[in-house]
Design an enzyme around this catalytic site. Structure first.
Site, PDB file in Angstrom:
ATOM      1  N   ASP A 187       0.862  -1.188   0.000  1.00 37.64           N
ATOM      2  CA  ASP A 187       0.000   0.000   0.000  1.00 37.64           C
ATOM      3  C   ASP A 187       0.898   1.238   0.000  1.00 37.64           C
ATOM      4  O   ASP A 187       1.178   1.837   1.029  1.00 37.64           O
ATOM      5  CB  ASP A 187      -0.901  -0.026   1.234  1.00 37.64           C
ATOM      6  CG  ASP A 187      -1.925   1.106   1.232  1.00 37.64           C
ATOM      7  OD1 ASP A 187      -2.018   1.827   0.209  1.00 37.64           O
ATOM      8  OD2 ASP A 187      -2.615   1.272   2.255  1.00 37.64           O
ATOM      9  N   HIS A 344      33.332 -29.787  16.078  1.00 38.81           N
ATOM     10  CA  HIS A 344      34.782 -29.714  15.877  1.00 38.81           C
ATOM     11  C   HIS A 344      35.218 -28.254  15.928  1.00 38.81           C
ATOM     12  O   HIS A 344      34.509 -27.371  15.436  1.00 38.81           O
ATOM     13  CB  HIS A 344      35.140 -30.310  14.516  1.00 38.81           C
ATOM     14  CG  HIS A 344      36.583 -30.218  14.161  1.00 38.81           C
ATOM     15  ND1 HIS A 344      37.573 -30.873  14.863  1.00 38.81           N
ATOM     16  CD2 HIS A 344      37.222 -29.540  13.167  1.00 38.81           C
ATOM     17  CE1 HIS A 344      38.748 -30.625  14.315  1.00 38.81           C
ATOM     18  NE2 HIS A 344      38.562 -29.808  13.288  1.00 38.81           N
ATOM     19  N   ASN A 345      36.381 -27.992  16.541  1.00 37.58           N
ATOM     20  CA  ASN A 345      36.864 -26.601  16.653  1.00 37.58           C
ATOM     21  C   ASN A 345      35.731 -25.680  17.105  1.00 37.58           C
ATOM     22  O   ASN A 345      35.476 -24.628  16.507  1.00 37.58           O
ATOM     23  CB  ASN A 345      37.408 -26.107  15.304  1.00 37.58           C
ATOM     24  CG  ASN A 345      38.738 -26.750  14.934  1.00 37.58           C
ATOM     25  OD1 ASN A 345      39.383 -27.395  15.759  1.00 37.58           O
ATOM     26  ND2 ASN A 345      39.147 -26.588  13.690  1.00 37.58           N
ATOM     27  N   GLU A 374      34.704 -29.257  21.489  1.00 36.84           N
ATOM     28  CA  GLU A 374      36.165 -29.405  21.474  1.00 36.84           C
ATOM     29  C   GLU A 374      36.843 -28.168  22.055  1.00 36.84           C
ATOM     30  O   GLU A 374      36.428 -27.037  21.791  1.00 36.84           O
ATOM     31  CB  GLU A 374      36.662 -29.639  20.052  1.00 36.84           C
ATOM     32  CG  GLU A 374      38.160 -29.920  20.002  1.00 36.84           C
ATOM     33  CD  GLU A 374      38.669 -30.186  18.595  1.00 36.84           C
ATOM     34  OE1 GLU A 374      39.645 -30.934  18.461  1.00 36.84           O
ATOM     35  OE2 GLU A 374      38.104 -29.619  17.647  1.00 36.84           O
ATOM     36  N   ASP A 376      40.700 -26.758  22.105  1.00 30.45           N
ATOM     37  CA  ASP A 376      42.109 -26.844  21.722  1.00 30.45           C
ATOM     38  C   ASP A 376      42.904 -25.972  22.692  1.00 30.45           C
ATOM     39  O   ASP A 376      42.845 -24.736  22.615  1.00 30.45           O
ATOM     40  CB  ASP A 376      42.316 -26.331  20.291  1.00 30.45           C
ATOM     41  CG  ASP A 376      41.818 -27.333  19.258  1.00 30.45           C
ATOM     42  OD1 ASP A 376      41.247 -28.356  19.659  1.00 30.45           O
ATOM     43  OD2 ASP A 376      41.995 -27.086  18.050  1.00 30.45           O
ATOM     44  N   HIS A 389      43.062 -22.080  17.445  1.00 31.05           N
ATOM     45  CA  HIS A 389      43.558 -23.063  16.486  1.00 31.05           C
ATOM     46  C   HIS A 389      45.051 -22.819  16.314  1.00 31.05           C
ATOM     47  O   HIS A 389      45.463 -21.854  15.695  1.00 31.05           O
ATOM     48  CB  HIS A 389      42.822 -22.931  15.157  1.00 31.05           C
ATOM     49  CG  HIS A 389      42.917 -24.157  14.304  1.00 31.05           C
ATOM     50  ND1 HIS A 389      43.721 -24.251  13.199  1.00 31.05           N
ATOM     51  CD2 HIS A 389      42.313 -25.373  14.419  1.00 31.05           C
ATOM     52  CE1 HIS A 389      43.604 -25.448  12.657  1.00 31.05           C
ATOM     53  NE2 HIS A 389      42.751 -26.148  13.380  1.00 31.05           N
ATOM     54  N   GLU A 423      41.919 -31.208  23.292  1.00 29.52           N
ATOM     55  CA  GLU A 423      43.135 -31.404  22.498  1.00 29.52           C
ATOM     56  C   GLU A 423      44.213 -30.602  23.211  1.00 29.52           C
ATOM     57  O   GLU A 423      44.249 -29.374  23.135  1.00 29.52           O
ATOM     58  CB  GLU A 423      42.949 -30.937  21.054  1.00 29.52           C
ATOM     59  CG  GLU A 423      44.158 -31.272  20.201  1.00 29.52           C
ATOM     60  CD  GLU A 423      43.978 -30.877  18.757  1.00 29.52           C
ATOM     61  OE1 GLU A 423      44.971 -30.413  18.163  1.00 29.52           O
ATOM     62  OE2 GLU A 423      42.871 -31.016  18.231  1.00 29.52           O
ATOM     63  N   LYS A 472      37.009 -35.718  28.060  1.00 36.23           N
ATOM     64  CA  LYS A 472      37.713 -36.659  27.190  1.00 36.23           C
ATOM     65  C   LYS A 472      39.149 -36.174  27.074  1.00 36.23           C
ATOM     66  O   LYS A 472      39.415 -35.086  26.560  1.00 36.23           O
ATOM     67  CB  LYS A 472      37.064 -36.707  25.812  1.00 36.23           C
ATOM     68  CG  LYS A 472      37.856 -37.520  24.786  1.00 36.23           C
ATOM     69  CD  LYS A 472      37.276 -37.348  23.399  1.00 36.23           C
ATOM     70  CE  LYS A 472      38.217 -37.821  22.327  1.00 36.23           C
ATOM     71  NZ  LYS A 472      39.453 -37.040  22.204  1.00 36.23           N
ATOM     72  N   SER A 545      40.160 -41.114  18.496  1.00 31.71           N
ATOM     73  CA  SER A 545      39.854 -39.992  17.608  1.00 31.71           C
ATOM     74  C   SER A 545      40.499 -40.246  16.258  1.00 31.71           C
ATOM     75  O   SER A 545      41.711 -40.495  16.173  1.00 31.71           O
ATOM     76  CB  SER A 545      40.377 -38.674  18.193  1.00 31.71           C
ATOM     77  OG  SER A 545      39.526 -38.211  19.205  1.00 31.71           O
ATOM     78  N   ARG A 572      35.484 -40.973  17.940  1.00 24.96           N
ATOM     79  CA  ARG A 572      35.277 -39.593  17.484  1.00 24.96           C
ATOM     80  C   ARG A 572      35.935 -39.421  16.123  1.00 24.96           C
ATOM     81  O   ARG A 572      37.085 -39.831  15.930  1.00 24.96           O
ATOM     82  CB  ARG A 572      35.869 -38.586  18.477  1.00 24.96           C
ATOM     83  CG  ARG A 572      35.719 -37.135  18.030  1.00 24.96           C
ATOM     84  CD  ARG A 572      36.246 -36.151  19.081  1.00 24.96           C
ATOM     85  NE  ARG A 572      36.138 -34.780  18.625  1.00 24.96           N
ATOM     86  CZ  ARG A 572      37.097 -34.112  17.979  1.00 24.96           C
ATOM     87  NH1 ARG A 572      38.253 -34.706  17.717  1.00 24.96           N
ATOM     88  NH2 ARG A 572      36.914 -32.868  17.596  1.00 24.96           N
ATOM     89  N   ASP A 726      15.952 -22.673  -6.758  1.00 30.24           N
ATOM     90  CA  ASP A 726      15.528 -21.772  -7.829  1.00 30.24           C
ATOM     91  C   ASP A 726      16.316 -22.154  -9.082  1.00 30.24           C
ATOM     92  O   ASP A 726      17.534 -21.977  -9.140  1.00 30.24           O
ATOM     93  CB  ASP A 726      15.811 -20.319  -7.417  1.00 30.24           C
ATOM     94  CG  ASP A 726      15.393 -19.315  -8.470  1.00 30.24           C
ATOM     95  OD1 ASP A 726      14.686 -19.709  -9.419  1.00 30.24           O
ATOM     96  OD2 ASP A 726      15.780 -18.131  -8.350  1.00 30.24           O
TER      97      ASP A 726
END
Length: 777
Positions: A187, A344-345, A374, A376, A389, A423, A472, A545, A572, A726
């Site tokens: 409108d 992860h990370n 996780e 690190d 990391h 880790e 862990k 792991s 893991r 699409d």
């Protein structure tokens, strides 16, 4: 027959006189006096126009946006009249759609300094004046400070009320709300009257390119005043005609006969043809009383077309079995018998090369049902371990801050146990600091000793570990080094370390402090050396792991042995370090062999995360899914590479779609050309994808009526992914929406698929309408 039993139209022998009293079904409610302000009309239907907090938000507030210690900018924030979106000021003008955020995309609203940003940068503002709006997906938090505590509280309470009302809305109400918000925008002169030009604009907004002659004929049929303007009841009539669902009317009339209302016995017949469990006359009567809107019909136990539509658009008419939306599985089996949602990370919000690390990433993972995160851990300044990391440009966060985030947010969605996958790259001293932080911050929540002292090696169940946190990590072996310090075996996770890491760091990474070792009770990290029969009995508390490459090799070369290994011990799996942009692998391969902790980059959207969300969609989204029996029996013969002959046929008839989102909102004439793809993800022999043709220029109510069929060998592992794209002739198709769920949670019959965005947010009212048939033999 595939689509239910066709029936001849006939009148019931004892037709009640009330049938004539039942009004013709309407998809939208009649005008309620607020059609002059369609936006406020939408808010009124939410019952919030008189709420003081909402009224204050409609007036708007100048709130300070906080990004850093020095970046504090005052901006105007104002709730739009649709009650679904908030407009905000921007320093640099952009497209209008980039000046709003939607209430349905909000994950949480937190008071005070309850975000990483406000804890770091909000010192100048009292906590009582601060709030954080956390969004679903990858959008950053919005940290705000109001002028007064009262104003902050108005926004906290107001957003809470809007979110609660939105969650409580039926699909019909959402559709009503959605169309009236577009009506308000179309409108252009806000005179509450719609010219044909404005109607054409409305049609483009809602993703339909209707032929001008047909659109004008529809317009004129509703223009009873014959003044080339629609207003009031004329607008409502136009919308009702626009939103008609011929395919639903056809199904309804097939069962209702000439009188155009369903009796309870006729509704029962529909439910039986649907293959509904527990289809009884009492169940049919209950559905009438729940979904029928016409009180006269309800009193006489009749369902009109409108009530029928309400039922099919409700959760009970959806493809996902409502009984599977709460915890319904046995939660008293050992941890190794469950798929466990794993990240992860987890600390990363972007790529693993230079993206920021944040405690907020842990909060978001928990909000998505993640149960294994996780950490690190690296040496940090001042004796405080940090998480990032290693050997990259990712930012660093304190280990203790992450543990506090675990304490505060780990159990907001699910009560079942959380596993902290360490880790560890720290030396002995900072490992001891890590252990102290874990004990001090988590307290009794942390598992520090076996629950059953008589069987300390046996894995407990999720039910036994409710509300607890497991660590862990590496466990002390029996041997000691020459200098008296205790060494542990190098685990598979060492594959993640860079080859350029210094010798000293490698040596220190192999050391483990007694304090940290003591916390590895049920998840003792170990290296998976062999799958051959071993004279030493398996130790269930050991966890291996593996990189995705190593896991795929085991699946390919020792499929059944790997499956048997995973019936007893946790495994893991994590992405290769070569995935610099934090891309994911397909988790399905790992689930096929019974791997429990299939870790993905939660910050990276894509089909892999869609599969993860689909796998953990059921069982109350608690993050634990009981594995099929063939993956739990110690002597199982199941091999995902050789699953046997087909046992199930899945037939999906793709009928129609409704209100698909517009992809390019800045180009009014851009209309999607949708197609539907159904993907089967399971053992390799079951994996398949089939798609419909595309429909040209119609994302509003496209029709296909095409049938796709699949033969399945291991149906208990299958995920079904419905994707809308699409179509594009010259470039890859654009993603529109998707929905993924386990085959065993897929209901048969006529069902609506409620589509989700790339980030997993609802695209309501966008739906697919399909017919599903599952034949087991």
């Amino acid at each position: 027959m595939l689509c239910g039993r066709w029936r001849s139209c006939r009148r019931r022998p004892e037709e009640p006189p009330v049938a004539a009293q039942v009004a013709a079904p309407l998809l939208l409610a009649p005008p309620d006096g607020d059609t002059k302000r369609p936006g406020l009309r939408a808010l009124k239907k939410m019952g919030l126009t008189e709420d003081e907090d909402v009224r204050a938000m409609l007036r708007g507030s100048r709130l300070c946006k906080i990004r850093s210690r020095t970046w504090h900018k005052e901006r105007l924030y104002r709730l739009q009249e649709d009650g679904l979106s908030v407009w905000f000021q921007r320093r640099i003008p952009r497209a209008p759609s980039q000046h709003i955020f939607f209430v349905q995309h909000i994950e949480a609203v937190r008071e005070g300094h309850q975000s990483e940003g406000l804890r770091r940068f909000g010192d100048a503002f009292p906590p009582a004046r601060c709030l954080t709006i956390a969004f679903k997906g990858r959008r950053k938090n919005l940290d705000l400070a109001a002028a007064t505590p009262e104003e902050a509280q108005r926004w906290v309470r107001g957003l809470g009320k809007l979110r609660a009302r939105l969650d409580a809305m039926s699909q019909r109400e959402r559709l009503d709300h959605w169309i009236h918000s577009y009506l308000h925008r179309a409108d252009s002169n806000q005179d509450s009257k719609m010219s044909f030009k404005e109607i054409k604009s409305l049609l483009r907004m809602v993703n339909v390119d209707m032929n001008d002659m047909y659109a004008y004929r529809l317009f004129k049929e509703c223009d009873h005043s014959n003044n080339e303007r629609l207003e009031g009841a004329e607008i409502e009539e136009f919308l009702r005609r626009l939103l008609k669902r011929p395919e639903l009317e056809e199904i309804f009339h097939r069962y209702s006969g000439e009188d155009r209302v369903l009796s309870a016995p006729e509704l029962l017949e529909f439910l039986e043809d649907q293959g509904e469990d527990g289809a009884t006359l009492a169940r049919a009567q209950q559905l009438i009383h729940t979904y029928e809107l016409n009180e006269t019909a309800k009193q006489h136990e009749l369902m009109t077309l409108d009530g029928f539509m309400m039922y099919l658009l409700s959760p009970e008419g959806a493809a996902l079995d409502p009984a599977h939306t709460c915890v319904f599985q046995d939660m008293d089996q050992p941890l190794s018998h469950y798929f466990i949602s794993s990240s992860h990370n987890t600390y990363l919000t972007d790529s693993q090369i230079g993206g920021p690390s944040s405690t907020e990433a842990y909060v978001r993972a928990f909000a998505q049902g993640c149960r294994c995160v996780e950490l690190d851990c690296w040496e940090g300044p001042g004796g405080e371990p940090v998480i990032y990391h290693g050997h990259t440009l990712t930012s660093k966060i304190l280990f203790r801050d992450v543990v506090q985030a675990v304490r505060d947010h780990a159990f907001t969605l699910s009560p079942y146990p959380v596993i902290l996958s360490l880790e560890n790259h720290c030396g002995l001293e900072q490992q001891a600091v890590m252990a102290r932080h874990l004990r001090a911050i988590l307290g009794d929540v942390l598992v520090t000793q076996a629950l059953d002292s008589q069987n300390p090696e046996e894995l407990p169940s999720p039910e036994q570990l409710k509300g607890r946190v497991l660590v862990k990590g590496k466990k002390l072996p029996a041997a000691r080094s020459e200098d008296g310090r205790i060494l542990s075996d190098q685990e598979e996770e060492d594959e993640e370390e860079e080859e350029a890491e210094a010798t000293e760091q490698r040596r220190r990474a192999k050391q483990i402090s007694p304090e940290l070792s003591a916390l590895a009770v049920y998840c003792c990290a170990t290296r998976l050396r062999t799958l051959r029969p071993n004279p030493v009995p398996p130790q269930p508390c050991q966890v291996s792991s593996l990189s995705e490459r190593k896991a795929k090799k085991l699946i390919r070369e020792a499929g059944n042995s790997f499956v048997r290994h995973n019936t007893r011990q946790l495994t893991r799996v994590y992405p290769l370090g070569l995935r610099m942009n934090s891309a994911n692998y397909s988790p399905q391969e790992m689930w096929n062999s019974g791997c429990q902790l299939v870790a993905l980059n939660f910050q990276t959207p894509g089909y892999e995360m869609d599969l993860n969300a689909g796998r953990f969609l059921i069982n109350g989204q608690c993050g634990y899914i009981l594995k099929p029996a063939c993956l739990r029996q110690p002597d199982t013969t199941f091999d995902p590479e050789c699953p046997g002959p087909p046992r199930t046929t899945l037939t999906i008839q793709v009928l129609t779609a409704q209100q698909l989102p517009k992809l390019n909102t800045e180009k009014p004439n851009s209309i999607v050309d949708p197609l539907v793809r159904v993907e089967i993800h399971g053992v390799p022999a079951d994996c398949a994808r089939k798609e419909t043709n595309y429909v040209l220029n119609n994302g509003f109510n496209p029709r296909w009526g095409q049938t796709l069929q699949f033969q399945l060998r291991a149906p208990e592992l299958v995920l079904v992914r419905f994707v809308v794209e699409d179509y594009d002739t010259t470039s890859p198709n654009d993603f529109v929406g998707q929905f993924t769920l386990p085959l065993n949670s897929l209901k048969q019959g006529y069902r609506h698929i409620h589509l989700l965005s790339k980030d997993g947010a609802s695209l309501s009212p966008a739906t697919l309408f399909v017919h599903i048939r599952i034949q087991r033999f």
